[in-house]
Design an enzyme around this catalytic site. Structure first.
Site, mmCIF file in Angstrom:
data_model
loop_
_atom_site.group_PDB
_atom_site.id
_atom_site.type_symbol
_atom_site.label_atom_id
_atom_site.label_comp_id
_atom_site.label_asym_id
_atom_site.label_seq_id
_atom_site.Cartn_x
_atom_site.Cartn_y
_atom_site.Cartn_z
ATOM 1 N N CYS A 94 1.525 -64.353 10.626
ATOM 2 C CA CYS A 94 0.334 -65.207 10.710
ATOM 3 C C CYS A 94 -0.914 -64.396 10.378
ATOM 4 O O CYS A 94 -1.759 -64.816 9.577
ATOM 5 C CB CYS A 94 0.250 -65.820 12.108
ATOM 6 S SG CYS A 94 -1.081 -67.007 12.333
ATOM 7 N N CYS A 95 -1.044 -63.186 10.969
ATOM 8 C CA CYS A 95 -2.202 -62.327 10.669
ATOM 9 C C CYS A 95 -2.207 -61.933 9.190
ATOM 10 O O CYS A 95 -3.278 -61.863 8.571
ATOM 11 C CB CYS A 95 -2.167 -61.063 11.529
ATOM 12 S SG CYS A 95 -2.772 -61.275 13.212
ATOM 13 N N CYS A 153 -4.463 -56.476 14.028
ATOM 14 C CA CYS A 153 -4.041 -57.544 13.125
ATOM 15 C C CYS A 153 -3.617 -56.996 11.776
ATOM 16 O O CYS A 153 -3.065 -57.701 10.959
ATOM 17 C CB CYS A 153 -5.158 -58.560 12.946
ATOM 18 S SG CYS A 153 -6.688 -57.832 12.355
ATOM 19 N N CYS A 179 -8.797 -64.711 17.451
ATOM 20 C CA CYS A 179 -8.414 -66.122 17.393
ATOM 21 C C CYS A 179 -8.085 -66.607 18.803
ATOM 22 O O CYS A 179 -7.523 -65.861 19.612
ATOM 23 C CB CYS A 179 -7.182 -66.279 16.517
ATOM 24 S SG CYS A 179 -7.419 -65.777 14.802
ATOM 25 N N CYS A 231 -4.580 -66.077 20.491
ATOM 26 C CA CYS A 231 -4.132 -64.700 20.696
ATOM 27 C C CYS A 231 -5.144 -63.878 21.489
ATOM 28 O O CYS A 231 -5.145 -62.645 21.412
ATOM 29 C CB CYS A 231 -3.859 -64.036 19.350
ATOM 30 S SG CYS A 231 -2.648 -64.938 18.361
HETATM 31 FE FE1 SF4 Z 1 -2.686 -65.951 13.693
HETATM 32 FE FE2 SF4 Z 1 -3.200 -64.966 16.146
HETATM 33 FE FE3 SF4 Z 1 -3.351 -63.401 13.963
HETATM 34 FE FE4 SF4 Z 1 -5.170 -65.291 14.413
HETATM 35 S S1 SF4 Z 1 -4.802 -63.444 15.649
HETATM 36 S S2 SF4 Z 1 -4.226 -64.854 12.459
HETATM 37 S S3 SF4 Z 1 -3.880 -66.949 15.299
HETATM 38 S S4 SF4 Z 1 -1.503 -64.393 14.841
#
Ligand code: SF4
Length: 239
Positions: A120-121, A229, A203, A206
């Site tokens: 996701c990151c 991240c 975010c 998280c």
């Molecule tokens: Fe995705 Fe969490 Fe990374 Fe944001 S911090 S991009 S929601 S995994």
């Protein structure tokens, strides 16, 4: 042995020695003189980023500043962007992933931050960041050495092999106390979530509150081994 690639890169040792005791303002002035207009800055609107925006507004407000808008940011963070614009006249550019959150979660049968936060990151931060850095020679970040053992190994200025440009960390040698003293003294706008116990803000899925006196980054990806991240790590496993 020097390879062709490393031989052509600039040796930043002398510069780092010279900047070791420089103030963040002096480091930013050096960066602007050396790299502007091919200089950019990334901010997540943390306390440190707000300090740098305050200084840039005084030194060179035309430096392009961007925020990686993952689609999962707190409303308070996006509102802070508006307050920064009103105070300093700096419109922080929102850099987004190719897909909306709805499209992304549809593609993956749900939110990936639950099952694969590294991916996701990567998709929502690293890929857009790579695109945002194209055409620039140097980028400014707001990391501090005392935030983590990994960040303690950073330098004020150096090559960023991961993204292929120079990385400048003006606040590297400041403490959290230094940052907040500056914010209070200069009445710098900051994220109101800090007053609610959020020490480091990313975010919303998280980010957790941190108990008083706790490790300020322990609220990020709480319960996971993940601590970065991928923007500031060389470890490909964190991509
Ligand atoms: Fe995705 Fe969490 Fe990374 Fe944001 S911090 S991009 S929601 S995994």
């Amino acid at each position: 042995m020097l390879t062709m690639e490393t031989a052509t890169r600039e040796d930043w040792t002398d510069t780092n020695n010279r900047l070791a005791r420089a103030t963040p303002r002096e480091i930013l002035e050096w960066a602007v003189e050396r790299f502007y207009p091919r200089l950019t800055m990334a901010t997540a609107f943390g306390a440190e980023g707000c300090v740098l925006l305050h200084l840039l507004a005084e030194i060179e407000p035309r430096v392009r500043v961007f925020n990686l808008d993952t689609g999962y940011q707190f409303a308070e963070t996006l509102e802070l962007r508006e307050r920064i614009a009103a105070r300093y006249g700096i419109e922080v550019e929102l850099v987004r992933a190719d897909t909306t959150v709805a499209e992304y979660e549809r593609q993956h049968d749900g939110p990936l931050y639950v099952s694969n936060s590294d991916q996701c990151c990567y998709d929502r931060k690293i890929v857009p960041l790579r695109r945002a850095l194209v055409g620039y020679d140097a980028w400014i970040t707001a990391i501090r050495a005392d935030q983590s053992s990994h960040r303690a190994g950073a330098q004020v200025v150096g090559e960023d092999p991961k993204f292929g440009l120079v990385k400048i960390n003006p606040l590297l040698n400041w403490t959290r106390r230094d940052v907040w003293a500056f914010i209070v003294t200069h009445n710098v706008p900051y994220n109101p979530l800090h007053d609610q116990g959020y020490a480091s803000i990313g975010c919303w899925p998280c980010t957790r509150k941190v108990s008083a006196g706790g490790d300020e980054r322990s609220g990020r990806w709480a319960g996971q081994a993940k601590t970065e991240c991928g923007l500031h790590s060389l470890d490909s496993s964190q991509l």
